[in-house]
Structures are given as C-alpha cells and as structure tokens.
Write an enzyme that holds these catalytic residues in place. Structure first.
Site, mmCIF file in Angstrom:
data_model
loop_
_atom_site.group_PDB
_atom_site.id
_atom_site.type_symbol
_atom_site.label_atom_id
_atom_site.label_comp_id
_atom_site.label_asym_id
_atom_site.label_seq_id
_atom_site.Cartn_x
_atom_site.Cartn_y
_atom_site.Cartn_z
ATOM 1 C CE LYS A 54 -4.335 -1.810 1.839
ATOM 2 N NZ LYS A 54 -5.327 -1.621 2.915
ATOM 3 C CG ASP A 80 -8.643 0.541 3.200
ATOM 4 O OD1 ASP A 80 -9.282 -0.443 2.766
ATOM 5 O OD2 ASP A 80 -7.224 0.484 3.492
HETATM 6 P P1 NAP Z 1 -0.431 -4.319 8.773
HETATM 7 O O1 NAP Z 1 -0.087 -2.956 8.333
HETATM 8 O O2 NAP Z 1 0.225 -5.601 8.777
HETATM 9 O O3 NAP Z 1 -0.664 -3.978 10.624
HETATM 10 C C1 NAP Z 1 -0.973 -5.167 11.476
HETATM 11 C C2 NAP Z 1 -1.286 -4.343 12.852
HETATM 12 O O4 NAP Z 1 -1.702 -5.535 13.812
HETATM 13 C C3 NAP Z 1 0.146 -3.740 13.457
HETATM 14 O O5 NAP Z 1 -0.394 -2.887 14.235
HETATM 15 C C4 NAP Z 1 0.640 -5.026 14.250
HETATM 16 O O6 NAP Z 1 1.273 -4.603 15.363
HETATM 17 C C5 NAP Z 1 -0.595 -5.546 14.780
HETATM 18 N N1 NAP Z 1 -0.307 -7.082 15.211
HETATM 19 C C6 NAP Z 1 -0.345 -7.975 14.165
HETATM 20 N N2 NAP Z 1 -0.160 -9.275 14.889
HETATM 21 C C7 NAP Z 1 -0.208 -8.856 16.120
HETATM 22 C C8 NAP Z 1 -0.059 -9.693 17.538
HETATM 23 N N3 NAP Z 1 0.072 -11.055 17.255
HETATM 24 N N4 NAP Z 1 -0.423 -9.174 18.463
HETATM 25 C C9 NAP Z 1 -0.542 -7.723 18.643
HETATM 26 N N5 NAP Z 1 -0.642 -6.769 17.683
HETATM 27 C C10 NAP Z 1 -0.404 -7.420 16.377
HETATM 28 O O7 NAP Z 1 -1.882 -4.831 8.468
HETATM 29 P P2 NAP Z 1 -3.115 -3.925 8.092
HETATM 30 O O8 NAP Z 1 -3.091 -3.534 6.487
HETATM 31 O O9 NAP Z 1 -3.345 -2.819 9.208
HETATM 32 O O10 NAP Z 1 -4.460 -4.760 8.450
HETATM 33 C C11 NAP Z 1 -4.615 -5.401 9.703
HETATM 34 C C12 NAP Z 1 -5.978 -6.185 9.725
HETATM 35 O O11 NAP Z 1 -7.089 -5.532 8.947
HETATM 36 C C13 NAP Z 1 -5.852 -7.327 8.858
HETATM 37 O O12 NAP Z 1 -6.563 -8.406 9.746
HETATM 38 C C14 NAP Z 1 -6.388 -7.208 7.532
HETATM 39 O O13 NAP Z 1 -7.146 -8.136 6.799
HETATM 40 C C15 NAP Z 1 -7.793 -6.170 8.002
HETATM 41 N N6 NAP Z 1 -8.219 -5.140 6.911
HETATM 42 C C16 NAP Z 1 -9.523 -5.268 6.918
HETATM 43 C C17 NAP Z 1 -10.202 -4.242 6.018
HETATM 44 C C18 NAP Z 1 -11.553 -4.364 5.602
HETATM 45 O O14 NAP Z 1 -11.925 -3.961 4.561
HETATM 46 N N7 NAP Z 1 -12.397 -4.685 6.548
HETATM 47 C C19 NAP Z 1 -9.133 -3.609 5.126
HETATM 48 C C20 NAP Z 1 -7.685 -3.406 5.480
HETATM 49 C C21 NAP Z 1 -7.432 -4.309 6.451
HETATM 50 P P3 NAP Z 1 2.756 -4.172 15.113
HETATM 51 O O15 NAP Z 1 2.972 -2.806 14.885
HETATM 52 O O16 NAP Z 1 3.525 -4.137 16.470
HETATM 53 O O17 NAP Z 1 3.566 -5.020 14.180
#
Ligand code: NAP
Length: 295
Positions: free
Chosen positions: A75, A111
C-alpha cells in the site's frame, strides 16, 4: 478466469496486487458486481514478489489496464508508481486503489470510504467523545484519518504492540488534524482506563483473524460496556472473538464486512463509473464467508 483464446480488452481489466492472495475476497466481490450490472469488466489476482511490483505497473501503463486494488504489503510501495494522489491517499499515506486515466495513474485510498460506511450511523455518538484504536498498521492509518476528518472525536487513543508505530501515527495526525487530541496508551493501567472511557473501540490489528480466531486485542481486565460501540475491521470470521465479547456485553457491534464492501464499492465506482450493486455483493460475500466458517 479469462479463457486463453478470448481477446479481452485490457482497458477493462482490473484486479488486486498483493503478496499472499490465496484467501482474497476481492475477485468474488468485484466479479459478482460486474455481472450484476452487466459491466464487461474482469477482476484478476496479481500475486507478485516485491521485485515485480514495478514491472506490473509498467504493464498497467503499456497495456492500458484499467486499475488495481492494492493490499499488504504494497500500500505504500505503489505510491512511487502513481502520477497523482487523491487527498485521502496523501493524508493517510497509503494507496489501496490505482486507476489508470488515459495513461495517468491516480492513487486513491478507498479504505477511508469503508470506514465511513461502517461508522456513519454512529456519527452522533462519536462526535466529541474519545475513541480507542488498537493497532498502528496501514489500516489503522485509514481508520484514524477518517475518524478525525469525518467524525470529530475529541480524542483518539492508539494502543499497539510496538508503541513506536503508534507514536509515529499520533505525531503524523497531530500535525494534520488539529481539532482532535492524539495520544498513545502503552501501560496496562492507561490502556484499561482509556478503553473504559471511550465511546468507541476499534480493532485494526490482525488479532482474531482466521486461523487464530480466539484472540482479542483487549487486555483481560477491560470490561466492555453496553453503551460502547465496538468495530472490528477483521472479517474472517465475520463475528470475531472481540465482537462476540461485545455482543455478550450488550454493546453495538460493527463487523469488518461493512468496511470491505464500502472500500470495494468506491473502487468499483472508480474503475467503472457505475453504481456498485451493494446487496448482490454483500450476499455473495456472506455466502462465501459462511461457507468458509463451516468448512
Ligand atoms: P499491517 O499494516 O500489517 O498492521 C498489522 C497491525 O496488527 C499492527 O499494528 C501490528 O502491530 C498488529 N499485530 C499483528 N499481529 C499482532 C499480534 N500477534 N499481537 C499484537 N498486535 C499484532 O496490516 P493492516 O493492513 O493494517 O491490516 C490489519 C488487519 O485489518 C488485517 O486483519 C486485515 O485483513 C484487516 N483489514 C480489513 C479491511 C476491511 O476492509 N475490513 C481493510 C484493511 C485491512 P505491530 O505494529 O506491533 O507490528
């Protein structure tokens, strides 16, 4: 799937670029929508390694491919291949949709539309209150930006496993949105206190996502109240452990499906200039998500 012998116009090809797209629901959502409105478009999957991203965007320009959605981990990377960014994309600092307008690649972040769709019925309850956002990744930036620009909360509290990531986001949005206070909660005590005082709790981490479906980002000592709104952007499963906990507490719950549909609707409209058939797309996604839960 496009049959190899059929010549399909490149300018009506769309798709998603990402690294690991085995479970993506975007092709189902968009191809259902194209069919529903009789739009002669196709949506494919471009699963590419980081060193291939530039080549794919060269092909998008050369073949006049209509556009691409963008997901983890590209992204931010794709911003360098665009000619122009929408206001949302530049405020959020990430692009989830690229549209090819006669050779000019415009980067959008839909988003933000997904967040608006998910929360707009609660706008009056969010204005002037405190919201706690768990997570500080790409999706958190879209959630925090949209909350601050469209819902006027007095305070946004960010909680994240790596507090430094939360601090970076808080600093970025402090500069951009002066009407909201941004703070980072990183002690157990402050997390429990801020979560208890919030009108709205949002999970933007991947905790609770399939296959680790029992996880919840909230510390055990947090008790959700019946007057709180709990929004989990994770949509596999449809009801996460966090949402189940919130429902049992009598709170209002919002699943990630609304955000998925809201961001998809805007991208579809940018690709086709046609209205997104929300009901048909929702039904197709619900069928698929329900069948995944039972298999
Ligand atoms: P990302 O940039 O990889 O960020 C992941 C986030 O989750 C970070 O804050 C990370 O913390 C935290 N995290 C991951 N594993 C963890 C764990 N075991 N314990 C604590 N914190 C943890 O991903 P993203 O793009 O933001 O997406 C995050 C989620 O949102 C995904 O599940 C994705 O499928 C969902 N999503 C949904 C939509 C929708 O349309 N509904 C749109 C976008 C994303 P750190 O900073 O410490 O690594």
């Amino acid at each position: 799937m496009i049959a190899p012998h059929v010549r399909f116009p490149y300018e009506r090809i769309t798709g998603i670029i990402g690294m690991s797209l085995g479970h993506t629901l975007s092709p189902l959502m968009h191809n259902t929508a194209f069919k529903e409105v009789n739009a002669d478009f196709k949506y494919g999957v471009f699963q590419v390694r980081p060193d291939m991203v530039g080549h794919l965007f060269e092909a998008v320009r050369k073949f006049n491919i209509r556009g691409l959605n963008v997901t983890i981990p590209y992204k931010q990377t794709v911003m360098e291949y665009t000619d122009e960014l929408s206001d949302e994309a530049s405020t959020i600092g990430a692009v989830n949709t690229v549209v090819n307008e006669n050779g000019r690649l415009i980067g959008y972040n839909t988003d933000a539309d997904g967040v608006e769709v998910s929360l707009r019925r609660f706008a009056h309850r969010i204005a002037g209150t405190s919201v706690v956002v768990y997570g500080a990744g790409g999706a958190a930036r879209a959630v925090i930006s949209t909350l601050a620009s469209s819902f006027a909360p007095s305070k946004i509290v960010i909680v994240n496993r790596t507090p430094g990531h939360a601090t970076t986001i808080a600093e970025t949005f402090r500069r951009k949105c002066s009407k909201t206070t941004f703070i980072v909660a990183n002690t157990d005590e402050s997390i429990v206190q801020e979560t208890g005082a919030a009108s709205t709790i949002v999970n933007t981490t991947s905790i609770g996502m399939h296959p680790d479906v029992n996880g919840t980002p909230l510390p055990d000592s947090v008790q959700i109240r019946a007057d709180q709104i709990v929004f989990d952007i994770v949509y596999t499963p449809l009801e996460t452990a966090l949402l189940r906990q919130a429902r049992n507490a009598g709170a209002l719950t919002v699943s990630g499906l609304d955000m998925l549909l809201g961001q998809g609707a805007k991208a579809f409209e940018l690709f086709t200039q046609l209205r997104f058939p929300m009901d048909a797309a929702r039904a197709a996604l619900l069928r698929e998500l329900t069948s995944r839960q039972t298999t």
